[in-house]
Write a protein that holds these residues in place. Sequence first.
Motif, PDB file in Angstrom:
ATOM      1  N   TYR A 525      35.921  61.649  62.467  1.00 17.48           N
ATOM      2  CA  TYR A 525      36.019  60.498  63.340  1.00 17.48           C
ATOM      3  C   TYR A 525      37.023  59.497  62.823  1.00 17.48           C
ATOM      4  N   PHE A 535      42.793  45.924  60.960  1.00 17.67           N
ATOM      5  CA  PHE A 535      43.291  45.261  59.756  1.00 17.67           C
ATOM      6  C   PHE A 535      44.331  44.211  60.135  1.00 17.67           C
ATOM      7  N   LEU A 538      42.797  41.156  61.855  1.00 18.78           N
ATOM      8  CA  LEU A 538      42.106  40.309  60.877  1.00 18.78           C
ATOM      9  C   LEU A 538      43.100  39.547  60.011  1.00 18.78           C
TER      10      LEU A 538
ATOM     11  N   ILE B  10      35.572  41.574  66.603  1.00 19.54           N
ATOM     12  CA  ILE B  10      36.366  41.520  65.380  1.00 19.54           C
ATOM     13  C   ILE B  10      36.237  40.163  64.705  1.00 19.54           C
ATOM     14  N   LEU B  11      36.280  39.105  65.507  1.00 11.91           N
ATOM     15  CA  LEU B  11      36.321  37.780  64.896  1.00 11.91           C
ATOM     16  C   LEU B  11      34.940  37.199  64.657  1.00 11.91           C
ATOM     17  N   LEU B  16      34.772  38.764  61.181  1.00 11.43           N
ATOM     18  CA  LEU B  16      35.187  37.723  60.236  1.00 11.43           C
ATOM     19  C   LEU B  16      34.115  36.663  59.982  1.00 11.43           C
ATOM     20  N   ILE B  80      40.132  41.464  53.651  1.00  7.63           N
ATOM     21  CA  ILE B  80      40.288  42.021  54.997  1.00  7.63           C
ATOM     22  C   ILE B  80      39.735  43.443  55.061  1.00  7.63           C
ATOM     23  N   SER B  81      39.909  44.215  53.980  1.00  4.27           N
ATOM     24  CA  SER B  81      39.322  45.560  53.980  1.00  4.27           C
ATOM     25  C   SER B  81      37.815  45.482  54.121  1.00  4.27           C
ATOM     26  N   ILE B  83      35.974  43.175  55.530  1.00  5.39           N
ATOM     27  CA  ILE B  83      35.561  42.792  56.880  1.00  5.39           C
ATOM     28  C   ILE B  83      35.741  43.975  57.832  1.00  5.39           C
ATOM     29  N   THR B  84      36.837  44.715  57.629  1.00  5.30           N
ATOM     30  CA  THR B  84      37.059  45.885  58.486  1.00  5.30           C
ATOM     31  C   THR B  84      35.944  46.907  58.313  1.00  5.30           C
ATOM     32  N   LEU B  87      32.936  46.219  60.291  1.00  7.56           N
ATOM     33  CA  LEU B  87      33.005  46.562  61.718  1.00  7.56           C
ATOM     34  C   LEU B  87      32.541  47.988  61.988  1.00  7.56           C
ATOM     35  N   PHE B  88      32.632  48.856  60.998  1.00  4.86           N
ATOM     36  CA  PHE B  88      32.305  50.265  61.223  1.00  4.86           C
ATOM     37  C   PHE B  88      30.840  50.583  60.965  1.00  4.86           C
ATOM     38  N   PHE B  97      32.665  50.060  66.990  1.00 11.69           N
ATOM     39  CA  PHE B  97      33.678  51.108  66.839  1.00 11.69           C
ATOM     40  C   PHE B  97      33.034  52.384  66.331  1.00 11.69           C
ATOM     41  N   THR B  99      32.759  55.393  67.313  1.00 14.16           N
ATOM     42  CA  THR B  99      33.400  56.705  67.368  1.00 14.16           C
ATOM     43  C   THR B  99      34.206  56.989  66.109  1.00 14.16           C
ATOM     44  N   TYR B 100      34.617  55.946  65.416  1.00 11.65           N
ATOM     45  CA  TYR B 100      35.418  56.182  64.217  1.00 11.65           C
ATOM     46  C   TYR B 100      34.596  56.044  62.950  1.00 11.65           C
TER      47      TYR B 100
END
Lengths: 631, 320
Positions: A525, A535, A538, B10-11, B16, B80-81, B83-84, B87-88, B97, B99-100
């Motif tokens: 996935y 990324f 953000l 995202i925010l 964030l 930032i990594s 926070i990303t 999201l997952f 998100f 599906t990923y």
Amino acid sequence: MTQHLPILSIISLFIGAFIVALIKEKNEMLRNTIVLIATFLSFVFTIMMYRPIILEGNILTYWMGNWEPIKDWAIGIGLEVDQLSLFFGLFISLSIVLSALYSFRYIERETGKDKYYVLFLMMSASVMGFIFTGDLFNMYVMIEIMTFASVALTAFRNDRPEAVEAGFKYIAIGSIGSSLILLATVIIYAQFHTLNLAQLAGELYNNYTAITIFALALMIVGYAVKVFAVPTHFVAPDAYMVAPSSISMLFSGIVNKAAVYGILRIIYVVYQSMNLSSMQFLLVFWGTVTMFIGVTMALAQHDFKRLLAFHSISQIGYVLTGIGLTTALGITGGLYHALNHTLFKGLLFLCAGAVFYATGTTDLDKLGGLAKRMPQTTLIFLIGAFSISGIPPFNGFVSKWIIYQASYEAGYAPVTIIALIVSVMTLASFIKVAQSAFFGQLPKEFKNVEEVPLSMRIPMWIMAILCIVGGIVPSTVTKYLITPAANAVMNSAKYVEVMMGKEFASKFYSNLGSAPVIDYKLAGYWQPIAWLILFGILLLAFTLVAVLGGFNPKKFSYADEEDAKYDVFFSGESAEFSHVGGSDLFWGLKYQFRHYFDFMHKIHSGLVNDYALSVVLTAAVILLYVFTFVR
Amino acid sequence: MELLKTILYILLYPGLIYCVIGGLILSGIDRKLLARMQKRIGPPILQPFYDFFKLLGKETIVPRNAAKKAFLAAPVIGLISLITVSLFIPVFKFSPFSTYADLIVVIYLLTIPAVALIVGGSASGSPYAGVGISREMVAIISYELPMVVSLLAIAKKVGLALNNGVMTFSLAQIVEYQAQNGPLFTKISIIPAFIAMLLVIPCKVGSLPFDIAEAEIEICEGPLVEYSGAPLAIFKLNHAIKMLVMTSLFVTLFLSGAGTGILVVDALIQFILIIIVMFFSITLLKAITARLRVEQTLKFYWTYPTALAFLSLILVYFGL
């Protein structure tokens, strides 16, 4: 024109070598131009084959001197380029061009440059010939040229005693490997009276006798020596360390890959033994041991290039494991990793070369703080280091991830675990290089080093960008490069059919014309683009907040004045002895595994006698294994 | 509308704003609980916010020996990594998100903040940072083995039930399995992995007894020794968010399920579970232990948690 492309891409390099030999030292400009033209022409001819072979799915054949087979007997030498050969050919010819470009400035201070370029072109040409040929004996000839050019290039800096020593070790061990391959070739020829790969593939289909299995075992060991699989790897670190970096890059990027290609071609296409679980187990086990021992040895090194050499061994372990799994996913992962390894390991060797060019040493205990003087090299090094450590979104992550999935799916859970741990240890040893060479304190004698010239940076940047591209669009790379190659590996019937005619092939294969469908979706996935977009958003948001909040890097105080607050904190320790790097890093790890490291140290004795013995022992073990289990 | 929703995810949540506020509050609760266990009154729960804003206002000094760009970019990349990654991670069945969302990818993305810390520390040119990053790297090697084995056990367990025996690394499927069969920690074969992962969290976020990399009283916070002002504030924030993300991942892996279907309630339940997990794996351990040495950490992780994780994997293969 199209059917002449395979021979043109080989012969242009050979002709270049002969012309350079004629020019000698007379005209440097002319010589460099010829080297560049020869390598670039070869690359262009290889690219031109992309459309007919990979996009349209044809296989190109070329009979030297038009000696076509008569009544199913191939007498002449044939070239046969299928998707697998071309896949290897594409990145091999690219790294040849880049290495040539890098060499011009890199070896400018050496003597005997004309000989360097002759050997360089001979080695490149032999590798191209090796992967495009359709003839077993021709493979042997090419690997022999390759070995001897490599040996001479290893000993190129012959004013250094260790270079001559490494050359000697290489010639001893390399010759044993070549002899095994020759012996196997002789046995096969005596048995079937032909040397053509396609004809042999037909004859060998479901036809295992004691004598052919004997030849198979010799072939495997012979190519394992060329691929530097543990325990035949001992000579690799010595050779990679002393050879010029542009050559070390080719050793790990093309010479090693040629041997991987040899294993694929012999085991899968000629012997079609991919369905034998015993063969599968052998390669997976061998690959896993290789990757583990390679990386642990790398952790203990304190020379930049020697460390890279051990990583080369370790990464080849991944490739062997991947192709050994024999599932579609496994072969895809193995081939992808072979491509990636050429890119990031070439990149790292070029970085090591850049450090050597600028400072004159690659000893991590002496280096330090180069990031301030060589910012671009540092950035490129970090890209390469993150790629090889498998950190997303760089390319190493994608291929390693496919290998994890494939090995776990195939039921090799211990292999998955070891592969994951090896990946972390890879990261550890590159952190060590980063800390010891590029960050930390800048020693006084390197105060005035400068960034390397542009012609050396261009090849590095090209490879760095390819590393990133390979990580961001993995599905495209898979679709247009890897899957066709994996397909060719699994469909030897077509290889035989194109070369020897339908009539001949239908004698052996019942399922002619129907390629086995590779039924995998690129499992998982992972969508690097989605991750990167997130990324980016953000980062944007962060910047916005930062700017609104008055967070402005221009306001930070930099060391433009002589103020003690800009010194790093030493707490009274004497500054000269406080740089932590090189062999001092990772004490905790080394302490816990001291018995293991002691043992490994003992094994890597540096005596060529021991190394030769280990190759012979490997041959004995493999013979025993193959005779016992392969049916 | 879809786009607007995505940007909100995202925010705001789980991106964030949630990460920053949630992480800092979690850190405040941790400090308060720790203080109560040690019979202190402790700082107010909002203390991490005050610290953060105070540091933002301080002068930022870049040492003479430092590689400037890497030194300043490292904390931002790490933040930032993190926070990303957040999201997952699905919150019960809600996942923007999904599906990923892949387990291995999440684990690898979680190494990026550690690498950012290492690169930042390394770029500062300080010998203390040198010691610190070496220890951080050994810590990573230590916890990686038990963590990987536990995750493989989960992947196999879920795959056996949902995917015809083929393992799955999809986080969405792991949540789906728990929605059907109850939380994973109730399964006999997964309990050893559950304990192993509980022990991995403190090392991953770098708290006592495994804070070998930042050991304040030995090596002056290791990689952070040269940092000051805004970059230091961001590194402190990273530390808090790492705690939030790791515990959140743990909750999703072992304590998840169908949830109520109402986002606000689910988010609240998730946060309460996060606090409970944090109490047991981080705060309690911090209160009752002293720091281990680096080689002891390695030995500890490669013996007990690894053995537990392997036990789990074997049990899964036996079909328990």
